[in-house]
Write a protein that holds these residues in place. Structure first.
Motif, PDB file in Angstrom:
ATOM      1  N   HIS A  94      32.010  -1.873 -16.564  1.00 16.04           N
ATOM      2  CA  HIS A  94      32.267  -2.547 -17.832  1.00 16.04           C
ATOM      3  C   HIS A  94      30.995  -3.228 -18.345  1.00 16.04           C
ATOM      4  N   GLU A  95      30.224  -3.826 -17.451  1.00 17.70           N
ATOM      5  CA  GLU A  95      28.947  -4.438 -17.838  1.00 17.70           C
ATOM      6  C   GLU A  95      28.007  -3.393 -18.429  1.00 17.70           C
ATOM      7  N   VAL A  97      28.887  -0.693 -19.974  1.00 13.87           N
ATOM      8  CA  VAL A  97      29.445  -0.261 -21.256  1.00 13.87           C
ATOM      9  C   VAL A  97      29.196  -1.289 -22.352  1.00 13.87           C
ATOM     10  N   THR A  98      29.063  -2.541 -21.993  1.00 18.18           N
ATOM     11  CA  THR A  98      28.826  -3.572 -23.004  1.00 18.18           C
ATOM     12  C   THR A  98      27.341  -3.895 -23.146  1.00 18.18           C
ATOM     13  N   GLY A  99      26.489  -3.202 -22.399  1.00 21.82           N
ATOM     14  CA  GLY A  99      25.051  -3.452 -22.442  1.00 21.82           C
ATOM     15  C   GLY A  99      24.337  -2.577 -23.459  1.00 21.82           C
ATOM     16  N   ALA A 102      25.227   1.409 -23.863  1.00 24.94           N
ATOM     17  CA  ALA A 102      26.669   1.671 -23.858  1.00 24.94           C
ATOM     18  C   ALA A 102      27.007   3.101 -24.251  1.00 24.94           C
ATOM     19  N   VAL A 106      29.897   4.949 -21.923  1.00 24.54           N
ATOM     20  CA  VAL A 106      31.262   4.621 -22.343  1.00 24.54           C
ATOM     21  C   VAL A 106      32.254   5.728 -21.976  1.00 24.54           C
ATOM     22  N   TYR A 109      33.533   5.225 -18.511  1.00 21.81           N
ATOM     23  CA  TYR A 109      34.445   4.077 -18.431  1.00 21.81           C
ATOM     24  C   TYR A 109      35.826   4.450 -18.952  1.00 21.81           C
TER      25      TYR A 109
END
Length: 137
Positions: A94-95, A97-99, A102, A106, A109
């Motif tokens: 998740h980290e 994907v939000t970095g 992403a 993604v 994820y």
């Protein structure tokens, strides 16, 4: 197996030779020897570290190999995402994907979330299917 390692060891810096060494030694109990031959920081090293049960070290190697000479290594990002999925490290994924990278991770994820939900047998409605198709709402 030792003969193959001896043959590849002197040419590991040539294109594809480290990859060949990693591939050919899988499952043969030579991971520590292979780790001694592959330079630290090379992404192929992460695969051997994972096989040897040194997951946190493998993750560090991949994270340290994402940007090489100002170039984002998409394959390394994907390797990291797949490794995190294989080991159920969803918070770390998740980290990713939000970095800043992403868009490259993604899909891994989303696929992992789908598989987790499918394995749990849960659908959007919260009903359990037990393999029977659910009717649309």
């Amino acid at each position: 197996m030792d003969e193959a390692i001896d043959l590849l060891a002197p040419v590991l810096d040539e294109d594809g030779m480290a990859y060949c060494l990693v591939q050919v030694t899988e499952g043969h109990g030579r991971d520590e020897r292979v780790l001694g031959l592959i330079r630290p920081g090379r992404p192929f090293r992460a695969r051997v570290l994972e096989r040897a049960g040194r997951l946190d070290e493998a993750i560090r190697v991949l994270r340290g190999s994402i940007v090489v000479r100002d170039t984002v290594m998409v394959g390394t990002l994907e390797d990291l995402a797949e490794l995190l999925v294989r080991h159920g490290r969803m918070e770390e994924l998740h980290e990713q994907v939000t970095g800043p990278y992403a868009r490259h991770t993604v899909k891994h994820y989303v696929r992992a979330l789908r598989e987790r939900d499918r394995d749990a047998g849960v659908h959007r409605s919260g009903a359990v299917s037990r393999g029977v198709p659910m009717a649309a709402d």
